[in-house]
Design a protein around this motif. Sequence first.
Motif, PDB file in Angstrom:
ATOM      1  N   GLN A 140       0.823  -1.197   0.000  1.00  0.00           N
ATOM      2  CA  GLN A 140       0.000   0.000   0.000  1.00  0.00           C
ATOM      3  C   GLN A 140       0.864   1.256   0.000  1.00  0.00           C
ATOM      4  O   GLN A 140       0.652   2.185  -0.801  1.00  0.00           O
ATOM      5  CB  GLN A 140      -0.912  -0.007   1.233  1.00  0.00           C
ATOM      6  CG  GLN A 140      -1.800   1.214   1.390  1.00  0.00           C
ATOM      7  CD  GLN A 140      -3.013   1.154   0.493  1.00  0.00           C
ATOM      8  OE1 GLN A 140      -2.880   1.072  -0.733  1.00  0.00           O
ATOM      9  NE2 GLN A 140      -4.193   1.198   1.089  1.00  0.00           N
ATOM     10  N   ARG A 155      -8.295  10.005  -5.317  1.00  0.00           N
ATOM     11  CA  ARG A 155      -8.746   8.637  -5.516  1.00  0.00           C
ATOM     12  C   ARG A 155      -7.585   7.718  -5.871  1.00  0.00           C
ATOM     13  O   ARG A 155      -7.485   6.606  -5.377  1.00  0.00           O
ATOM     14  CB  ARG A 155      -9.819   8.584  -6.617  1.00  0.00           C
ATOM     15  CG  ARG A 155     -10.217   7.168  -7.034  1.00  0.00           C
ATOM     16  CD  ARG A 155     -10.689   6.330  -5.854  1.00  0.00           C
ATOM     17  NE  ARG A 155     -11.974   6.790  -5.353  1.00  0.00           N
ATOM     18  CZ  ARG A 155     -12.459   6.437  -4.181  1.00  0.00           C
ATOM     19  NH1 ARG A 155     -11.767   5.647  -3.366  1.00  0.00           N
ATOM     20  NH2 ARG A 155     -13.626   6.883  -3.771  1.00  0.00           N
ATOM     21  N   ALA A 158      -5.372   7.301  -2.851  1.00  0.00           N
ATOM     22  CA  ALA A 158      -6.042   6.437  -1.872  1.00  0.00           C
ATOM     23  C   ALA A 158      -5.705   4.978  -2.114  1.00  0.00           C
ATOM     24  O   ALA A 158      -5.748   4.155  -1.199  1.00  0.00           O
ATOM     25  CB  ALA A 158      -7.555   6.650  -1.936  1.00  0.00           C
ATOM     26  N   SER A 159      -5.345   4.664  -3.349  1.00  0.00           N
ATOM     27  CA  SER A 159      -4.757   3.376  -3.682  1.00  0.00           C
ATOM     28  C   SER A 159      -5.717   2.229  -3.423  1.00  0.00           C
ATOM     29  O   SER A 159      -6.893   2.304  -3.755  1.00  0.00           O
ATOM     30  CB  SER A 159      -3.449   3.204  -2.907  1.00  0.00           C
ATOM     31  OG  SER A 159      -2.728   2.082  -3.351  1.00  0.00           O
ATOM     32  N   THR A 161      -8.002  -0.670  -1.427  1.00  0.00           N
ATOM     33  CA  THR A 161      -8.886  -0.738  -0.271  1.00  0.00           C
ATOM     34  C   THR A 161      -9.001  -2.199   0.168  1.00  0.00           C
ATOM     35  O   THR A 161      -8.853  -3.109  -0.651  1.00  0.00           O
ATOM     36  CB  THR A 161     -10.280  -0.192  -0.597  1.00  0.00           C
ATOM     37  OG1 THR A 161     -10.838  -0.957  -1.683  1.00  0.00           O
ATOM     38  CG2 THR A 161     -10.202   1.270  -1.003  1.00  0.00           C
ATOM     39  N   ASP A 164     -12.848  -4.277  -2.212  1.00  0.00           N
ATOM     40  CA  ASP A 164     -13.254  -3.640  -3.460  1.00  0.00           C
ATOM     41  C   ASP A 164     -13.778  -4.758  -4.356  1.00  0.00           C
ATOM     42  O   ASP A 164     -13.080  -5.217  -5.255  1.00  0.00           O
ATOM     43  CB  ASP A 164     -12.059  -2.924  -4.098  1.00  0.00           C
ATOM     44  CG  ASP A 164     -12.425  -2.243  -5.404  1.00  0.00           C
ATOM     45  OD1 ASP A 164     -13.618  -1.961  -5.605  1.00  0.00           O
ATOM     46  OD2 ASP A 164     -11.508  -1.994  -6.219  1.00  0.00           O
ATOM     47  N   ALA A 233      -3.407   6.824   2.702  1.00  0.00           N
ATOM     48  CA  ALA A 233      -4.287   6.161   1.741  1.00  0.00           C
ATOM     49  C   ALA A 233      -5.658   5.925   2.344  1.00  0.00           C
ATOM     50  O   ALA A 233      -6.697   6.136   1.696  1.00  0.00           O
ATOM     51  CB  ALA A 233      -3.663   4.841   1.297  1.00  0.00           C
ATOM     52  N   HIS A 234      -5.686   5.479   3.599  1.00  0.00           N
ATOM     53  CA  HIS A 234      -6.955   5.208   4.272  1.00  0.00           C
ATOM     54  C   HIS A 234      -7.771   6.494   4.419  1.00  0.00           C
ATOM     55  O   HIS A 234      -8.983   6.515   4.135  1.00  0.00           O
ATOM     56  CB  HIS A 234      -6.683   4.601   5.639  1.00  0.00           C
ATOM     57  CG  HIS A 234      -7.921   4.290   6.417  1.00  0.00           C
ATOM     58  ND1 HIS A 234      -8.737   3.205   6.145  1.00  0.00           N
ATOM     59  CD2 HIS A 234      -8.507   4.944   7.459  1.00  0.00           C
ATOM     60  CE1 HIS A 234      -9.754   3.204   6.983  1.00  0.00           C
ATOM     61  NE2 HIS A 234      -9.645   4.241   7.792  1.00  0.00           N
ATOM     62  N   THR A 237      -9.145   7.745   1.105  1.00  0.00           N
ATOM     63  CA  THR A 237     -10.269   6.946   0.634  1.00  0.00           C
ATOM     64  C   THR A 237     -11.586   7.548   1.115  1.00  0.00           C
ATOM     65  O   THR A 237     -12.542   7.679   0.346  1.00  0.00           O
ATOM     66  CB  THR A 237     -10.149   5.491   1.122  1.00  0.00           C
ATOM     67  OG1 THR A 237      -8.981   4.897   0.552  1.00  0.00           O
ATOM     68  CG2 THR A 237     -11.373   4.676   0.723  1.00  0.00           C
ATOM     69  N   ASP A 238     -11.634   7.929   2.386  1.00  0.00           N
ATOM     70  CA  ASP A 238     -12.847   8.558   2.932  1.00  0.00           C
ATOM     71  C   ASP A 238     -13.147   9.865   2.209  1.00  0.00           C
ATOM     72  O   ASP A 238     -14.302  10.147   1.860  1.00  0.00           O
ATOM     73  CB  ASP A 238     -12.673   8.818   4.430  1.00  0.00           C
ATOM     74  CG  ASP A 238     -12.582   7.548   5.243  1.00  0.00           C
ATOM     75  OD1 ASP A 238     -13.004   6.484   4.749  1.00  0.00           O
ATOM     76  OD2 ASP A 238     -12.067   7.613   6.381  1.00  0.00           O
ATOM     77  N   ALA A 240     -12.144  10.828  -0.849  1.00  0.00           N
ATOM     78  CA  ALA A 240     -12.519  10.579  -2.237  1.00  0.00           C
ATOM     79  C   ALA A 240     -13.947  10.039  -2.325  1.00  0.00           C
ATOM     80  O   ALA A 240     -14.709  10.430  -3.224  1.00  0.00           O
ATOM     81  CB  ALA A 240     -11.534   9.603  -2.878  1.00  0.00           C
ATOM     82  N   ASP A 241     -14.323   9.161  -1.404  1.00  0.00           N
ATOM     83  CA  ASP A 241     -15.689   8.626  -1.395  1.00  0.00           C
ATOM     84  C   ASP A 241     -16.705   9.759  -1.229  1.00  0.00           C
ATOM     85  O   ASP A 241     -17.734   9.792  -1.929  1.00  0.00           O
ATOM     86  CB  ASP A 241     -15.867   7.618  -0.262  1.00  0.00           C
ATOM     87  CG  ASP A 241     -15.173   6.291  -0.526  1.00  0.00           C
ATOM     88  OD1 ASP A 241     -14.776   6.040  -1.681  1.00  0.00           O
ATOM     89  OD2 ASP A 241     -15.020   5.514   0.435  1.00  0.00           O
TER      90      ASP A 241
END
Length: 344
Positions: A140, A155, A158-159, A161, A164, A233-234, A237-238, A240-241
């Motif tokens: 990661q 995004r 964020a790499s 997950t 997925d 990255a984690h 992710t939030d 980008a979502d």
Amino acid sequence: MARSNARCCGVTHVSPEAQRLRRAVVDCIEVAPVIVGCSGGPDSLALVASAAWAVPSVGHEVHVVIVDHGLQADSARVAHNAGDIVRHWGIDNVVIERVQVGTQGGPEAAARTARRAALADVASQRGINQILLAHTREDQAETVLLRLARGSGARSIASMTPCDPPWHRPFLDVPRDVVHRVAREYLEPLGVEAWDDPHNHDPEFTRVRVREAMTLMEERLGPGFVPGLARSAHLLTDDADALEAWAQGAFDRWVHVTKGECGVDVEAIAGQPRAVRTRLIRLMHQAVLESEDSLDFDHVQHVEAMISTWKGQGPAQLPGAITARVEYGRLTFHRGSSGEMSAT
């Protein structure tokens, strides 16, 4: 079908680290059969061994797909040896898939594409919707560092997950050295070692150079460097979502789509945050293209400037023979020559 897990993989008692990996698999999957992708390396063998305990514990089967990329002279032997190990651990559903690696995107991307296609094909044939991959925290962090160097957005940075669908990565928060120790714990009773892929040490490959750079940076910046990249990255992710959900809501509310064309009032979207506007541009392009978005940074900047700094710019020619322009206060995307553009 995996046999009783009371004595899994030839061992009765396992270390706390091995228990951690088993629990990671249980926490990552739905109550259903799984496919585990395996190369014969320590990461994927640790995943197979963990799944051999975890999946039967919830009443389902483990299927293992060993991918032979055919890139090295002894690749068939490596795949065969991995199959022997997996069967010794009590998993009978084992298949070796030899793939043809192309050239598109470079050797690493081409191998990944071929590998994923093979795993997805077997999953489809067997009606299985969960494919487990053995990416670790270092994988990661390496991906984040590589994409930062390329100037990627949230995004992309964020790499990977953990989940997925159909791809599941139960070890994504686990350090690589922990995974390797657990692999040795399962392999030592057999008197064998995991395969050490020589490509993982060849600086001709981009990821190997990134790994070397990351090791140096961790030495200079301290042991929190790798966990910090993975944590970024984690968090991204939030973010980008949330931004993508916001942009999708704006698209659904304001964008009018017809066959080969879509449009939106500039006034409606001009007050949205720039991060939402740029995502909306990608969604509009994707709606007209009727496939995955293929815009690059410059494409998006060109169209976004028509919204934020309108100065009578001419049309923007985009991938897929799509033209974007502003006319009569509307941003329109049209598929076909610019002369065919209608004022929606």
